[in-house]
Design a protein around this motif. Structure first.
Motif, short mmCIF file in Angstrom:
data_model
loop_
_atom_site.label_atom_id
_atom_site.label_comp_id
_atom_site.label_asym_id
_atom_site.label_seq_id
_atom_site.Cartn_x
_atom_site.Cartn_y
_atom_site.Cartn_z
N PHE A 1 -6.95 7.05 -11.59
CA PHE A 1 -6.15 6.36 -10.70
C PHE A 1 -6.46 6.35 -9.15
CE2 PHE A 1 -3.92 6.92 -14.75
CZ PHE A 1 -3.53 5.71 -15.09
N GLY A 2 -6.35 5.22 -8.56
CA GLY A 2 -6.46 5.29 -7.20
C GLY A 2 -5.00 4.42 -6.82
N ILE A 3 -4.48 4.87 -5.64
CA ILE A 3 -3.09 4.37 -5.13
C ILE A 3 -3.17 4.28 -3.77
CG2 ILE A 3 -0.62 4.43 -4.88
CD1 ILE A 3 -0.69 6.32 -7.44
N VAL A 4 -3.03 2.85 -3.33
CA VAL A 4 -3.30 2.69 -1.95
C VAL A 4 -1.74 2.56 -1.27
CG1 VAL A 4 -4.03 1.25 -0.02
CG2 VAL A 4 -5.35 1.40 -2.15
N VAL A 5 -1.46 3.47 -0.33
CA VAL A 5 -0.32 3.49 0.32
C VAL A 5 -0.29 3.14 1.72
CG1 VAL A 5 1.70 5.04 0.85
CG2 VAL A 5 0.15 5.35 -1.08
N SER A 6 0.47 2.16 2.24
CA SER A 6 0.52 1.68 3.65
C SER A 6 1.41 2.66 4.56
CB SER A 6 1.24 0.23 3.56
OG SER A 6 1.18 -0.21 5.01
N GLU A 7 0.91 3.03 5.61
CA GLU A 7 1.54 3.82 6.40
C GLU A 7 2.74 3.17 7.13
OE1 GLU A 7 -1.74 5.32 8.80
OE2 GLU A 7 -2.19 6.78 7.12
N TRP A 8 2.53 1.88 7.16
CA TRP A 8 3.57 0.94 7.80
C TRP A 8 4.87 0.98 6.86
CZ3 TRP A 8 5.98 -3.70 6.58
CH2 TRP A 8 6.66 -4.10 7.52
N ASN A 9 6.04 1.25 7.33
CA ASN A 9 7.39 1.50 6.73
C ASN A 9 7.33 2.43 5.89
OD1 ASN A 9 10.01 0.84 6.18
ND2 ASN A 9 9.60 -1.34 5.67
N VAL B 1 -3.63 4.01 4.12
CA VAL B 1 -4.24 2.85 5.24
C VAL B 1 -3.02 2.49 6.26
CG1 VAL B 1 -5.60 2.00 3.26
CG2 VAL B 1 -3.30 0.91 3.54
N PRO B 2 -3.53 1.94 7.46
CA PRO B 2 -2.43 1.73 8.44
C PRO B 2 -1.58 0.61 8.22
CG PRO B 2 -4.92 1.59 9.11
CD PRO B 2 -4.94 2.05 7.69
N GLY B 3 -1.61 -0.68 7.44
CA GLY B 3 -1.03 -1.30 7.05
C GLY B 3 -1.53 -2.36 6.09
N SER B 4 -0.79 -3.34 5.64
CA SER B 4 -1.38 -4.29 4.52
C SER B 4 -0.66 -5.75 5.00
CB SER B 4 -1.00 -3.72 3.21
OG SER B 4 0.42 -3.77 3.08
#
Length: 64
Positions: A22-30, A60-63
């Motif tokens: 699994f790969g989970i992408v997590v925004s650093e924003w909020n 990642v920085p945001g989305s």
């Protein structure tokens, strides 16, 4: 927005996750919210037989 309770699932109705990666992408924003979302996804994968070493997290920085 989810229209159903995604926290409620029957883990016996889905395949065992032991052999999956699994790969989970997590925004650093909020991060207060996104960290909780990551933890929920991570815990659900582990609960369904997933292996910690087969879970990769990308921040990642945001989305949009």
């Amino acid at each position: 927005m989810a229209t159903t309770n995604l926290s409620s699932y029957d883990k016996h109705a889905i395949p065992n996750a032991k052999a999956l990666r699994f790969g989970i992408v997590v925004s650093e924003w909020n991060s207060e919210i996104t960290q909780g979302m990551f933890q929920g996804a991570f815990d659900a994968i582990i609960d369904c037989g997933g292996i910690k070493e087969n879970i990769v997290r990308w921040n990642v920085p945001g989305s949009f």
